[in-house]
Design an enzyme around this catalytic site. Sequence first.
Site, PDB file in Angstrom:
ATOM      1  N   MET A   1      18.698  39.070 -27.612  1.00 45.83           N
ATOM      2  CA  MET A   1      18.778  39.235 -29.058  1.00 45.83           C
ATOM      3  C   MET A   1      20.205  39.581 -29.460  1.00 45.83           C
ATOM      4  SD  MET A   1      15.882  38.704 -30.524  1.00 45.83           S
ATOM      5  CE  MET A   1      14.183  38.476 -30.028  1.00 45.83           C
ATOM      6  N   CYS A   2      20.756  38.861 -30.384  1.00 48.56           N
ATOM      7  CA  CYS A   2      22.093  39.121 -30.889  1.00 48.56           C
ATOM      8  C   CYS A   2      22.062  40.298 -31.866  1.00 48.56           C
ATOM      9  CB  CYS A   2      22.637  37.885 -31.590  1.00 48.56           C
ATOM     10  SG  CYS A   2      22.575  36.387 -30.587  1.00 48.56           S
ATOM     11  N   ARG A   3      23.234  40.728 -32.280  1.00 51.64           N
ATOM     12  CA  ARG A   3      23.374  41.732 -33.342  1.00 51.64           C
ATOM     13  C   ARG A   3      24.182  41.109 -34.466  1.00 51.64           C
ATOM     14  NH1 ARG A   3      19.528  45.267 -32.815  1.00 51.64           N
ATOM     15  NH2 ARG A   3      18.706  43.174 -32.452  1.00 51.64           N
TER      16      ARG A   3
END
Length: 262
Positions: free
Chosen positions: A1-3
């Site tokens: 999961m990216c930010r």
Amino acid sequence: MCRLLGYLGEIVSLEKLLYKPEHSLIVQSYQPREMNSGLLNADGCGVGWYHTQRDTNPFTYKSVLPIWNDVNLPSLSRYVESGCALAYVRSATLGQAVDLSNCQPFDNQKLLCIHNGRIENFRQTIYRPIRDRLSDFAYQAIKGSTDSEHIFALLLDEVQANPSMSLEQALSATINNLDLLAKSHQTRASANLLISDGKRLIAARFASDRNSPSLYWLRDDPAFPAAVIIASEPLFKGDWHSMPEHSIVSVGEDLEIQFHQI
């Protein structure tokens, strides 16, 4: 999961957005607090921004380096100022290449887009069905291989096919189409999306059948007066609000915030 990180408001330096907050994107790249998969965001980074005076297409900077190892971004961020910017740090889905073609933000004409989430078993499930339904315009716009860019292509299709449709409506239609495709092929999709045309900032928080990735918004903080920030995790102590799941938040030129259910 990216930010993810999105900003709309008074003109600020990218350095103030990216480096100064105590829980900045740099910190979130190696010490995220609310990721529901993965441990680090070390597979690249990217920033997109709009010119402060000229009505031009947005500018982007992308790197496959971990943001903490990028020696060019600190100097660039001290120089560049903007009233509208999007940024992200990447945690690549297993099997997806770490190269510049797969780096975000994605851009097309005036639009910028970043995505956090994933389509499970993307290549084996809805990769081909998405491509089969795209117009030639949206199909040719795809440069990489990620599920994220294919979701952006679905959005471009909506925008092109329905020029009278608002960005909020186009984003809602895109997510509904994605949800239908995922369910029809027995897979799951999560899609936290941030898009902008330089004048507005629009975000979606969505997952097909589970808790959505985290997403927060904040307005008129003393550190960023006359501004709205949307981020995967709070950047600093303040009056952050968790965005409702299965919803879209739109921030207008006057910074008015409106919520829409998906």
